[in-house]
Design a protein around this motif. Structure first.
Motif, PDB file in Angstrom:
ATOM      1  N   CYS A  10       0.718  -1.378  -0.302  1.00 25.18           N
ATOM      2  CA  CYS A  10      -0.343   0.116   0.238  1.00 25.18           C
ATOM      3  C   CYS A  10       0.838   1.546   0.278  1.00 25.18           C
ATOM      4  N   PHE A  11       0.454   2.771  -0.295  1.00 24.48           N
ATOM      5  CA  PHE A  11       0.760   3.523  -0.545  1.00 24.48           C
ATOM      6  C   PHE A  11       0.687   4.655   0.140  1.00 24.48           C
ATOM      7  N   GLY A  12       1.705   5.843   1.809  1.00 24.33           N
ATOM      8  CA  GLY A  12       0.834   6.273   2.816  1.00 24.33           C
ATOM      9  C   GLY A  12       2.039   6.669   3.103  1.00 24.33           C
ATOM     10  N   LEU A  13       0.866   8.410   2.320  1.00 26.10           N
ATOM     11  CA  LEU A  13       0.839   9.753   2.025  1.00 26.10           C
ATOM     12  C   LEU A  13       0.271  10.649   2.010  1.00 26.10           C
ATOM     13  N   SER A  14      -1.159  10.128   2.441  1.00 23.58           N
ATOM     14  CA  SER A  14      -2.140  11.190   2.367  1.00 23.58           C
ATOM     15  C   SER A  14      -2.376  10.865   3.933  1.00 23.58           C
ATOM     16  N   GLU A  15      -2.882  12.067   4.593  1.00 23.88           N
ATOM     17  CA  GLU A  15      -2.671  11.806   6.292  1.00 23.88           C
ATOM     18  C   GLU A  15      -3.564  13.376   6.338  1.00 23.88           C
TER      19      GLU A  15
ATOM     20  N   GLY B  30      -3.845  16.273   2.319  1.00 24.43           N
ATOM     21  CA  GLY B  30      -4.699  15.988   0.967  1.00 24.43           C
ATOM     22  C   GLY B  30      -3.319  15.810  -0.113  1.00 24.43           C
ATOM     23  N   SER B  31      -4.572  16.851  -0.875  1.00 23.70           N
ATOM     24  CA  SER B  31      -3.528  18.028  -1.746  1.00 23.70           C
ATOM     25  C   SER B  31      -2.549  18.792  -1.680  1.00 23.70           C
ATOM     26  N   ASP B  32      -2.095  19.471  -1.217  1.00 26.88           N
ATOM     27  CA  ASP B  32      -0.899  19.984  -0.599  1.00 26.88           C
ATOM     28  C   ASP B  32      -0.008  18.657   0.852  1.00 26.88           C
TER      29      ASP B  32
ATOM     30  N   ILE C 283      -4.583   8.645   6.922  1.00 23.54           N
ATOM     31  CA  ILE C 283      -5.509   7.894   5.922  1.00 23.54           C
ATOM     32  C   ILE C 283      -5.938   7.421   4.845  1.00 23.54           C
ATOM     33  N   TRP C 284      -6.924   6.846   4.282  1.00 24.88           N
ATOM     34  CA  TRP C 284      -6.827   6.670   3.578  1.00 24.88           C
ATOM     35  C   TRP C 284      -5.897   5.370   2.549  1.00 24.88           C
ATOM     36  N   THR C 285      -5.712   5.449   2.779  1.00 24.08           N
ATOM     37  CA  THR C 285      -4.807   4.115   2.198  1.00 24.08           C
ATOM     38  C   THR C 285      -5.346   2.964   1.709  1.00 24.08           C
ATOM     39  N   THR C 286      -5.141   3.044   0.515  1.00 21.80           N
ATOM     40  CA  THR C 286      -6.078   1.400  -0.329  1.00 21.80           C
ATOM     41  C   THR C 286      -5.263   0.216   0.045  1.00 21.80           C
ATOM     42  N   ASN C 287      -5.498  -0.414  -0.137  1.00 27.18           N
ATOM     43  CA  ASN C 287      -5.103  -1.885   0.442  1.00 27.18           C
ATOM     44  C   ASN C 287      -5.031  -1.973   1.800  1.00 27.18           C
TER      45      ASN C 287
ATOM     46  N   GLY D 137      -5.054  12.914  -7.572  1.00 28.42           N
ATOM     47  CA  GLY D 137      -4.868  14.011  -7.779  1.00 28.42           C
ATOM     48  C   GLY D 137      -5.969  14.350  -8.190  1.00 28.42           C
ATOM     49  N   THR D 138      -6.825  15.758  -7.239  1.00 30.59           N
ATOM     50  CA  THR D 138      -8.448  15.297  -7.578  1.00 30.59           C
ATOM     51  C   THR D 138      -8.066  16.881  -9.176  1.00 30.59           C
ATOM     52  N   ASN D 139      -9.194  16.883  -9.139  1.00 30.53           N
ATOM     53  CA  ASN D 139      -9.403  17.413 -10.717  1.00 30.53           C
ATOM     54  C   ASN D 139      -8.928  19.180 -11.107  1.00 30.53           C
ATOM     55  N   GLU D 140      -9.130  19.440  -9.550  1.00 30.60           N
ATOM     56  CA  GLU D 140      -9.291  21.366  -9.487  1.00 30.60           C
ATOM     57  C   GLU D 140      -7.032  21.226  -9.144  1.00 30.60           C
ATOM     58  N   ILE D 141      -6.782  19.901  -8.530  1.00 30.89           N
ATOM     59  CA  ILE D 141      -5.161  20.006  -8.833  1.00 30.89           C
ATOM     60  C   ILE D 141      -4.156  20.249  -9.979  1.00 30.89           C
TER      61      ILE D 141
HETATM   62  C1  LIG Z   1     -10.677   5.899  -3.293  1.00 32.72           C
HETATM   63  C2  LIG Z   1      -9.210   6.581  -2.556  1.00 32.72           C
HETATM   64  C3  LIG Z   1      -8.381   5.642  -2.495  1.00 32.72           C
HETATM   65  C4  LIG Z   1      -7.173   6.668  -2.235  1.00 32.72           C
HETATM   66  N1  LIG Z   1      -5.869   5.725  -1.855  1.00 32.72           N
HETATM   67  C5  LIG Z   1      -4.989   6.722  -1.617  1.00 32.72           C
HETATM   68  C6  LIG Z   1      -3.849   6.100  -0.942  1.00 32.72           C
HETATM   69  O1  LIG Z   1      -3.854   4.205  -1.646  1.00 32.72           O
HETATM   70  N2  LIG Z   1      -2.938   6.367  -0.343  1.00 32.72           N
HETATM   71  C7  LIG Z   1      -2.793   7.892  -0.556  1.00 32.72           C
HETATM   72  O2  LIG Z   1      -1.225   8.733   0.263  1.00 32.72           O
HETATM   73  N3  LIG Z   1      -4.023   8.715  -0.483  1.00 32.72           N
HETATM   74  C8  LIG Z   1      -4.933   7.787  -1.380  1.00 32.72           C
HETATM   75  N4  LIG Z   1      -6.013   8.784  -1.384  1.00 32.72           N
HETATM   76  C9  LIG Z   1      -6.373  10.027  -1.220  1.00 32.72           C
HETATM   77  C10 LIG Z   1      -6.102  10.997  -2.176  1.00 32.72           C
HETATM   78  O3  LIG Z   1      -4.704  11.226  -2.837  1.00 32.72           O
HETATM   79  C11 LIG Z   1      -6.605  12.614  -1.814  1.00 32.72           C
HETATM   80  O4  LIG Z   1      -8.118  12.534  -1.308  1.00 32.72           O
HETATM   81  C12 LIG Z   1      -6.326  13.286  -2.023  1.00 32.72           C
HETATM   82  O5  LIG Z   1      -5.260  13.597  -2.443  1.00 32.72           O
HETATM   83  C13 LIG Z   1      -7.034  14.854  -2.385  1.00 32.72           C
HETATM   84  O6  LIG Z   1      -6.923  15.215  -0.857  1.00 32.72           O
HETATM   85  P1  LIG Z   1      -8.161  15.543  -0.005  1.00 32.72           P
HETATM   86  O7  LIG Z   1      -8.968  14.617   0.076  1.00 32.72           O
HETATM   87  O8  LIG Z   1      -7.474  15.884   1.249  1.00 32.72           O
HETATM   88  O9  LIG Z   1      -8.777  16.559  -0.081  1.00 32.72           O
HETATM   89  P2  LIG Z   1      -7.753  18.016   0.616  1.00 32.72           P
HETATM   90  O10 LIG Z   1      -7.136  18.233   0.068  1.00 32.72           O
HETATM   91  O11 LIG Z   1      -8.922  18.582   1.444  1.00 32.72           O
HETATM   92  O12 LIG Z   1      -9.263  18.888  -1.105  1.00 32.72           O
HETATM   93  C14 LIG Z   1     -10.586  19.303  -0.585  1.00 32.72           C
HETATM   94  C15 LIG Z   1     -11.066  20.259  -2.777  1.00 32.72           C
HETATM   95  O13 LIG Z   1     -10.391  21.457  -2.244  1.00 32.72           O
HETATM   96  C16 LIG Z   1      -9.478  21.500  -3.331  1.00 32.72           C
HETATM   97  N5  LIG Z   1      -8.277  22.251  -3.601  1.00 32.72           N
HETATM   98  C17 LIG Z   1      -6.916  22.050  -2.408  1.00 32.72           C
HETATM   99  N6  LIG Z   1      -6.650  22.915  -2.685  1.00 32.72           N
HETATM  100  C18 LIG Z   1      -6.946  23.261  -3.890  1.00 32.72           C
HETATM  101  C19 LIG Z   1      -6.157  24.168  -4.574  1.00 32.72           C
HETATM  102  N7  LIG Z   1      -5.046  24.972  -4.520  1.00 32.72           N
HETATM  103  N8  LIG Z   1      -7.155  24.983  -5.778  1.00 32.72           N
HETATM  104  C20 LIG Z   1      -7.874  24.714  -5.567  1.00 32.72           C
HETATM  105  N9  LIG Z   1      -8.867  23.371  -5.070  1.00 32.72           N
HETATM  106  C21 LIG Z   1      -7.745  23.359  -4.365  1.00 32.72           C
HETATM  107  C22 LIG Z   1      -9.298  19.766  -3.664  1.00 32.72           C
HETATM  108  O14 LIG Z   1      -9.772  19.612  -5.226  1.00 32.72           O
HETATM  109  C23 LIG Z   1     -10.632  18.973  -3.636  1.00 32.72           C
HETATM  110  O15 LIG Z   1     -11.819  19.682  -4.099  1.00 32.72           O
HETATM  111  C24 LIG Z   1      -6.967   8.175  -1.920  1.00 32.72           C
HETATM  112  C25 LIG Z   1      -8.434   8.468  -1.802  1.00 32.72           C
HETATM  113  C26 LIG Z   1      -9.666   8.188  -2.684  1.00 32.72           C
HETATM  114  C27 LIG Z   1     -10.930   8.921  -3.024  1.00 32.72           C
END
Ligand SMILES: Cc1cc2nc3c(=O)[nH]c(=O)nc-3n(C[C@H](O)[C@H](O)[C@H](O)COP(=O)(O)OP(=O)(O)OC[C@H]3O[C@@H](n4cnc5c(N)ncnc54)[C@H](O)[C@@H]3O)c2cc1C
Length: 338
Positions: free
Chosen positions: A73-78, A82-84, A106-110, A318-322
């Protein structure tokens, strides 16, 4: 298939990876679970990311990953990062030759079933705060003392639950567990995430194509007002538009993965591809549901499962916005070739 030869794989590149995943998702749709294990997934199985592990880690971990008896599994998000990713709080503090890691993921798949985790932690707080590195990646067995899956997160569309929250408490790691260089874990993270973007682009286009093909067949046999609904442009034009969008996304996927195979970073192109593919794949599935009327919401057709899955990848990797942010930053820096 796409694991580098030096790690024991067949050495095929990103283009093969893209095409194979797209074909699997297109032919099998969302109801075939075994299909998900036909190819090594970038985050759960062996991948190019593991080129960066040490010889000792290769000896210990690669055999089980290559014969598919072990997974990762890949443990990056906390919780607060998330995005940052510069907001990571997990710390690795020096302890002799090695480090002791504490924090949460958090969200660490598998994670609930994984044998190993690629874990990201801050090794130099000053550099991390200044966004100049300071984050390191480590490969750790999930049985290590101090590694605990705290809970499985119940997530929309993920029946059975494979995303988890992890608590890391004073977990000891040694230098051979470093992935890449100390302080340069962020590059490893970006590399992993970019593999995920190829995978998810292929997944979105594959599901979209599967859904449109299903809808076309259904439109030929379902009758209303004395005719097959395929005779109504109100039904077929949205499918034509969805097919056009999927065709564009498919070509973008081929192009981005070819650029990666040529050793180019393709940051802009891959960001555009993942952003566009997940949006149009999701829209195509939605159109296919509309074509099916009420049948579109039944579990046996499977469209709702694809719809759920693609809604989620508009955020994961990576969200659509990021991704829009990345593309606009590249454009502003002069990377304006299209
Ligand atoms: C099904 C699933 C599996 C995942 N698996 C893993 C995994 O295995 N390992 C892992 O490490 N992570 C995992 N993730 C986490 C995923 O990488 C994060 O959800 C993602 O990076 C977004 O972070 P966040 O959810 O904290 O959203 P946030 O970063 O809190 O963002 C919230 C909202 O704000 C927007 N936003 C934030 N900054 C900006 C900006 N500068 N400009 C415009 N909009 C912005 C975002 O686009 C989003 O709409 C998983 C997520 C999902 C849903």
């Amino acid at each position: 298939m796409c694991v580098p030869r030096e790690l024991g794989g067949a050495g095929l590149g990103q283009l093969a990876y893209y095409v194979a995943w797209e074909a699997l998702f297109r032919h099998c749709g969302p109801n075939n679970w075994l299909m998900l294990y036909a190819l090594a997934h970038w985050a759960f199985g062996p991948s190019r990311l593991l080129e960066q592990i040490t010889a000792e880690a290769r000896n210990r971990f690669m055999p089980g990953l290559m014969d598919d008896t072990r997974s990762m599994c890949f443990g990056l998000s906390e919780p607060n990062a998330g995005s940052d990713a510069s907001m990571l709080r997990t710390r690795a503090v020096r302890d002799g030759d090695g480090w002791r890691i504490s924090g949460r993921k958090i969200w660490t798949t598998n994670a609930p079933v994984a044998d190993y985790c690629i874990l990201f932690a801050i090794t130099d707080a000053g550099k991390a705060a200044a966004r100049q590195g300071g984050i390191s990646a480590f490969i750790v067995p999930t049985t290590s003392p101090g590694f605990r899956v705290q809970r499985i997160i119940r997530l929309f569309g993920h029946i059975g639950g494979d995303e988890a929250e992890i608590e890391i408490d004073n977990l000891h790691v040694e230098p051979w567990q470093l992935v890449g260089k100390e302080g340069e874990g962020f590059q490893a993270a970006l590399y992993g995430v970019s593999l995920g973007r190829v995978y998810n682009s292929a997944r979105a286009v594959g599901y979209g194509r599967w859904a449109i093909e299903l809808a076309l067949e259904y439109s030929k046999v379902r009758e209303a007002f004395g005719h097959a609904i395929a005779e109504y442009q109100g039904v077929t034009f949205p499918l034509a538009q969805a097919a056009t969008e999927l065709h564009a996304a498919h070509l973008m996927g081929l192009n981005a993965s070819m650029l990666l195979d040529q050793g180019k970073p393709a940051i802009k192109e891959l960001s555009m591809t993942k952003r566009y593919s997940v949006e149009v794949g999701y829209r195509a599935v939605d159109r296919a549901m509309q074509t099916h009327g009420a049948m579109g919401f039944t579990n046996e057709v499977g469209l709702t499962a694809a719809w759920h899955a693609l809604r989620v990848v508009n955020v994961a990797d990576g969200t659509n916005e990021i991704l829009d942010r990345t593309v606009s930053q590249r454009l502003l820096k002069g990377d304006i070739d299209l």
